[in-house]
Design an enzyme around this catalytic site. Structure first.
Site, PDB file in Angstrom:
ATOM      1  N   LEU A 101     -79.697 -28.604 -26.895  1.00 31.55           N
ATOM      2  CA  LEU A 101     -80.021 -29.155 -28.209  1.00 31.55           C
ATOM      3  C   LEU A 101     -79.784 -30.648 -28.136  1.00 31.55           C
ATOM      4  O   LEU A 101     -78.701 -31.056 -27.743  1.00 31.55           O
ATOM      5  CB  LEU A 101     -79.085 -28.573 -29.275  1.00 31.55           C
ATOM      6  N   ASP A 102     -80.735 -31.452 -28.552  1.00 30.24           N
ATOM      7  CA  ASP A 102     -80.504 -32.891 -28.426  1.00 30.24           C
ATOM      8  C   ASP A 102     -79.594 -33.383 -29.546  1.00 30.24           C
ATOM      9  O   ASP A 102     -79.248 -32.636 -30.452  1.00 30.24           O
ATOM     10  CB  ASP A 102     -81.839 -33.654 -28.394  1.00 30.24           C
ATOM     11  N   ALA A 103     -79.227 -34.661 -29.487  1.00 30.05           N
ATOM     12  CA  ALA A 103     -78.171 -35.167 -30.366  1.00 30.05           C
ATOM     13  C   ALA A 103     -78.560 -35.090 -31.833  1.00 30.05           C
ATOM     14  O   ALA A 103     -77.711 -34.964 -32.708  1.00 30.05           O
ATOM     15  CB  ALA A 103     -77.833 -36.602 -29.986  1.00 30.05           C
TER      16      ALA A 103
END
Lengths: 341, 451
Positions: A101-103
């Protein structure tokens, strides 16, 4: 002989999921969980030091001047096994991350410990879909498709109605359904292709372009709207791009305000551990739950382990998820407020 | 002595921008500039209506697609495009409400009251598109019409009458108007145009567009078979004329009929709501959902009532498990019906849509609705329109998606490849499909834009 630390580690092996808050890199989550687990593992009372018999020279007295060497057997602790010498028992443990999951996004992040990492690999290879909730806002277009990016263009959105949005979503869904058929490696002229298409089992095996297997609008209040998406092989950037493209199709612009993964395979928001529960005790309990549910599933379904089975499991999972969605959303709002405070 | 240069007006640093020479703030920490001074674009107003569009695809060398640059390229570097395998936009002057595809030609009509309301393109060797005056001589007619060209209907009130529907057969066409009845043009060797057969008549370059008489009431639907014509009046009666060797006229004999005669058999006293034909088999759907068929049955289309290869009088077809039939579509060797729940049933011979193993059936087989897009997220997708070409099917769902399956004759399916399609496949049309017309080797779809 297994030390108490090793025994505890065995109990920790498996898969569990955490709720990754937004604004945080997934690696930090993984590192902090690994640190927490290591702290607890290394704090387990170590076994008493083994003793060994060493032949030590007697200390010489002042009066005698011995000619020979007198050795006496003494039991001394083995210093090489002292924790201060050898270091903590566990220097690092294998904590693996499932689909990243990206930031900017938040939501369910599946982690595996020890032997659970092998199951993670299998998870990657089978066709597992993921559910997301995308929050969008009409009126702006930015360079990275989020509401924090640099504004590229602003446009009106008063003409957008829920009916038009539904039409655009139907069109997108149709295109993605076709992509499912196109990326499957089955020969379309065979009877097998027809059978699989009827059951909805046609799909890409392994890597492919991102495909949205389900898309619908669950909340519409211009300029805000919330979409629920079920997808395969996606990245969060692609989902933000989808929001942007929906804005373009509606002859306006849209940005994504938030992405939350509500389900990854069989792990849902309800099973996700929030930040205050990233402790070894909670993780052990979550892993125990995972193992027991796996046994329960194996017993209730046929033992044929095929990718097809995984998809039907997804179907039941999503059905359950839809039923629990409202509860989960309410719960997660509470949890998010908790983590933010 | 050099004084250091002092700027009298210090550079104004806006609060949003903090640029220094060593490092810039990352995007995440840069506060968002509220660019209230930027322009706001308006692409579409509140009252925008969807734009109607027409798409064509299939075999283009007959001119049936209406795109002349496919046959005669405008620039020397381009090559002629024989098969258009995906939908291509056809620019039309008016909004097209009705279209029909024949054997190598198409007719498109608009429901406007203007003078030009009917255009034809494709084969014109039997004047099925009327007289199309050539550029050089006003006595000669084009044999191939490459662009949608207006058809001059001999209307009494050309600025009051609207064209309701068009239908095309092998070499003839029928045009239904709201106030002036039915017009027919093209080949009349079997009386399919509803007028007296003239021996050795030359149909190429003919000016005759005949207004068919002999209807007791107003005609509400016309259908063209290969060499015969069917008419449906508002009272629910069916009339037929044309070639009858397979009994497709349903008049009780196997002879030619050159003027419309009412069809009897099991249809007497029945109110029909829809008729359909394209080859040598004909079907009629009654108002209470019953299906009647007559004509060719060599491919088991009517095998539920007979083992004979032809029926020359309408017979009621008892369909088990179909429910109330709402629409029927007849192809060359296959038949499809649609029931009120939006389910599609197929039978006959050919590629029926249930995989390569099912190539013939004499009883209706349902096509699973998951193939039309029904899924967990959309549990209520239903088919609203079913059409048949000579050897393929087309279905339009209520979400505006078009599904095709069958033999891909010269790319007529529009799926981007020339392989046959054994189960329903989505055609990517940029817009929501409203209606579709199927021919032998080409199709015309009427769509509207999403917004």
């Amino acid at each position: 002989m297994a030390t108490p630390a090793v025994r505890m580690f065995r109990r920790l092996e498996g898969l569990f999921c955490v709720y990754k808050p937004s604004g945080v890199h997934w690696k930090l989550v993984r590192d902090s969980i690994e640190t927490n687990l290591l702290k607890v593992l290394n704090a387990t009372p170590s076994q008493p030091l083994p003793q060994e018999v060493r032949f030590l020279a007697q200390p010489s007295t002042e009066t005698e001047a011995p000619k020979g060497l007198t050795l006496s057997a003494t039991s001394v602790p083995v210093l090489s096994k002292h924790p201060l010498v050898s270091g903590p028992e566990f220097q690092n443990i294998q904590v693996g991350v499932g689909h990243r999951l990206d930031a900017f996004s938040s939501g369910v992040l599946v982690l595996g410990v020890g032997n659970g990492n092998k199951t993670l690999n299998d998870l990657y290879r089978t066709r597992v879909t993921r559910d997301y909730t995308l929050e969008g806002e009409f009126g702006t277009a930015t360079d990275d498709f989020t509401h924090t990016g640099g504004v590229v263009e602003r446009s009106t959105y008063e003409h957008i109605t829920q009916d038009k949005l539904e039409r655009v979503l139907a069109m997108l869904e149709g295109a993605n359904q076709k992509a499912l058929l196109m990326y499957s490696n089955v020969d379309m002229r065979s009877q097998e292709a027809y059978e699989m298409a009827v059951q909805g089992l046609l799909g890409p095996e392994g890597k492919s372009a991102p495909i949205l297997t389900g898309l619908r609008c669950i909340h519409f209040q211009p300029p805000n709207f919330i979409l629920e998406v079920q997808c395969l092989n996606e990245t969060q950037k692609y989902l933000r791009k989808v929001v942007h493209e929906i804005g373009l199709e509606l002859r306006s612009t849209a940005v994504c305000k938030g992405i939350r993964r509500t389900r990854d395979g069989l792990f849902t928001l309800q099973d996700a551990l929030t930040r205050h529960h990233w402790t070894a005790a909670d993780i052990t309990q979550a892993i125990r739950q995972y193992h027991s549910s796996k046994k329960h599933r194996k017993r209730s379904q046929s033992p044929a382990k095929k990718p097809a089975l995984k998809t039907s499991e997804d179907v039941t999972a999503t059905q359950q998820n839809e039923a629990n969605e409202e509860a989960a959303v309410g719960k997660i709002k509470k949890l998010v407020a908790e983590t933010r405070s | 002595m050099a004084f250091p240069f002092v700027r009298l007006c210090p550079r104004h640093v806006s609060t949003g921008l903090q640029v220094c020479s060593y490092a810039t703030l990352s995007k995440a920490s840069r506060p968002q500039e509220k660019s209230s001074a930027g322009p706001v674009f308006q692409y579409v107003g509140q009252n925008k209506k969807p734009t109607p569009k027409v798409f064509v695809w299939g075999f283009s060398f007959t001119g049936a697609l209406g795109i002349p640059s496919f046959v005669v390229p405008d620039s020397g570097r381009k090559k002629p495009r024989k098969y258009q395998l995906t939908p291509y936009r056809l620019e039309t002057a008016e909004q097209i409400s009705s279209a029909a595809c024949g054997y190598g030609f198409s007719l498109i009509a608009s429901s406007t009251k203007d003078a030009s309301k009917l255009w034809g393109m494709g084969l014109n060797k039997d004047s099925q598109l009327g007289f199309q005056r050539t550029q050089h001589s006003r006595h000669q007619s084009y044999d191939y019409v490459l662009e949608p060209s207006p058809v001059a209907l001999p209307l009494v009130n050309p600025l009051q009458t609207r064209v309701l529907q068009v239908a095309c057969g092998r070499a003839h066409s029928l045009v239904l108007t709201d106030r002036e009845g039915v017009f027919s043009m093209g080949n009349n060797s079997y009386g399919q145009c509803g007028r007296r057969i003239v021996e050795d008549e030359v149909y190429s370059g003919s000016h005759i567009i005949h207004n068919i008489e002999g209807f007791a009431g107003r005609v509400v639907q016309v259908a063209c078979g290969q060499d015969h014509s069917l008419f449906l009046t508002e009272t629910g009666k069916v009339l037929a004329c044309g070639w009858g060797a397979d009994g497709q006229t349903g008049l009780g004999h196997h002879n030619i009929s050159s003027s419309p005669v009412e069809v009897g058999g099991d249809l007497s006293g029945v109110e029909v709501q829809q008729i359909s034909t394209y080859g040598d088999c004909s079907l009629a759907v009654s108002r209470d959902g019953q299906l009647f068929g007559w004509g060719n049955s060599e491919y088991r289309q009517l095998a539920s009532v007979t083992e004979a290869t032809q029926i020359n009088s309408p017979r009621h077809l008892p369909l088990k498990g179909c429910g109330k039939v709402v629409q029927a579509a007849c192809g060359g060797t296959q038949v499809a019906v649609l029931n009120d729940k939006g389910e599609v049933f197929v039978w006959g011979y050919g590629i029926l849509g249930k995989g390569p193993n099912l190539s013939e059936s004499s009883t209706p087989e349902v096509i699973p609705s998951t193939l039309f897009g029904r899924s967990q997220f959309n549990p209520s997708v239903a088919v609203t329109r079913i059409r048949c070409g000579l050897s393929h099917f087309a279905a339009v769902t209520d979400r505006g998606e078009l599904f095709v399956w069958g033999k891909n004759v010269r790319g007529c399916l529009g799926i981007g490849k020339r392989d046959d399609q054994y189960f329903p496949w989505r055609v990517t049309v940029p817009g929501q499909v409203v209606d579709v017309a199927c021919g032998v080797d080409h199709m015309v779809a009427m769509a509207k834009s999403l917004l």
